[in-house]
Scaffold this active site. Structure first.
Site, PDB file in Angstrom:
ATOM      1  N   CYS B  86       0.840  -1.206   0.000  1.00 27.91           N
ATOM      2  CA  CYS B  86       0.000   0.000   0.000  1.00 27.91           C
ATOM      3  C   CYS B  86       0.876   1.257   0.000  1.00 27.91           C
ATOM      4  CB  CYS B  86      -0.983  -0.056   1.165  1.00 27.91           C
ATOM      5  SG  CYS B  86      -2.342   1.109   1.010  1.00 27.91           S
ATOM      6  N   HIS B 201      -3.613  -5.542   1.185  1.00 29.56           N
ATOM      7  CA  HIS B 201      -2.925  -5.745   2.464  1.00 29.56           C
ATOM      8  C   HIS B 201      -2.942  -7.216   2.867  1.00 29.56           C
ATOM      9  CE1 HIS B 201      -2.386  -1.579   3.944  1.00 29.56           C
ATOM     10  NE2 HIS B 201      -3.430  -1.301   3.191  1.00 29.56           N
ATOM     11  N   GLU B 203      -1.234  -8.616   5.110  1.00 29.73           N
ATOM     12  CA  GLU B 203      -1.103  -8.748   6.571  1.00 29.73           C
ATOM     13  C   GLU B 203      -2.440  -8.575   7.286  1.00 29.73           C
ATOM     14  OE1 GLU B 203      -0.554  -6.112   4.892  1.00 29.73           O
ATOM     15  OE2 GLU B 203      -0.955  -4.290   6.035  1.00 29.73           O
TER      16      GLU B 203
END
Lengths: 86, 227
Positions: B86, B201, B203
């Site tokens: 990002c 994302h 994560e």
């Protein structure tokens, strides 16, 4: 007294500028006809200690290439004016 | 695998990616403040998501010139794996480690939702746990995620296998494009495929409690390649 560099940074032709497009639509809603296209950029004013216009321009150009503009998506133009100038 | 996460002023996914990496490696992950120019010996450097420097000037523009970035560029050139997620992706393009740029979303809205992305390349340190063509469901959360590059750069990226991920509607479904990205591109590699930048994302999708764990594949790939 030093010089002022006025740096205009604006999206390159062909780069989608959704903010400009939204502004154009808003102008249309306000009844302003005849605006074919709006492109939104930014203006950055630098007060420099340099007094030589050519050197001031060279400094501003280096700043544009290294930080102020991303030349993948933006063009820039530099005006050198007296400090306090309009 | 020795991994470090760089923390910029305004990073906000740094701890999330640390947790995701530690889950995959079972080894501690170094957190590095952006003002440090020295880095220990590392196998992986992560530039996390967030809003470094408040997105002033352009997203990622200031962070690209942080003291740590000179070392990150140097390590990347030596072949150390670098992952930008990002805002990290935006920083990598601003630093010149990845081609192109990230523009404001075509619809001018901040988009925060799950998307599907197709894995375009599986023979990389980042994606070896995925099948090429498989689809991951991972969240996006960005305002400036519209990938842009000149047509000849896009042709080269496609020709050289540097497109990492593309937005799609789902497994066995057609293309999608939440933000106006050129050719539906959600992530790109450098020429050596040792640097990856992506807008989604991973994560934020590493635990069933996140609503999905497809993001784990990336971290497992890194462990498989670099551990």
């Amino acid at each position: 007294m030093g010089l002022k560099a006025r740096v205009h940074v604006y999206p390159k032709p062909g780069v989608l500028d959704p903010q400009g497009r939204a502004i154009g639509q808003a102008l249309g809603h306000l009844g302003f006809t005849g605006v074919a296209e709006v492109r939104q950029g930014k203006l950055i004013e630098l007060s420099l200690s340099e007094t030589d216009p050519a050197k001031a321009r060279a400094q501003a150009d280096e700043m544009c290439r290294r930080l102020l503009a991303n030349t993948v998506i933006e063009n820039y133009a530099i005006e050198i004016v007296p400090q306090g100038g309009r | 695998m020795k991994a470090a996460v760089v923390v910029f002023p305004g990073s906000n996914c740094d701890r999330d990616v640390k947790v995701a990496l530690e889950q995959a490696t079972s080894k501690p992950v170094h957190m590095v403040w952006h003002g440090e120019a020295e880095l220990p010996k590392l196998d992986l450097i992560v530039l996390p998501g967030g809003f470094s420097y408040g997105d002033y000037l352009r997203s990622g523009a200031m962070a690209a010139h942080s003291p740590v970035m000179g070392t990150v560029v140097e390590r990347a050139k030596q072949g150390v794996a670098v992952l930008g997620i990002c805002n990290g992706f935006q920083i990598l393009t601003e630093a010149g480690l990845l081609p192109g740029a990230l523009l404001p979303n075509a619809g001018l809205k901040f988009i925060c939702r799950d998307v599907h992305v197709r894995v375009e390349q599986s023979q990389t340190v980042f994606t070896n746990a995925c099948e090429a063509g498989s689809v991951l469901r991972i969240p996006i959360a960005h305002h400036d995620g519209q990938y842009f590059a000149d047509a000849d750069v896009l042709d080269r990226l496609e020709g050289e296998g540097q497109v990492a991920f593309r937005y799609c509607q789902g497994p066995a479904a057609g293309p999608a494009n939440p933000n106006g990205s050129a050719r539906d591109i959600a992530g790109v590699f450098n020429a050596g495929r040792t640097v990856l930048g992506l807008m989604p994302h991973p994560e934020r999708a590493v635990d069933p409690l996140h609503g999905g764990s497809d993001g784990r594949a990336l971290f497992q790939s890194l462990v498989a390649a670099l551990a």
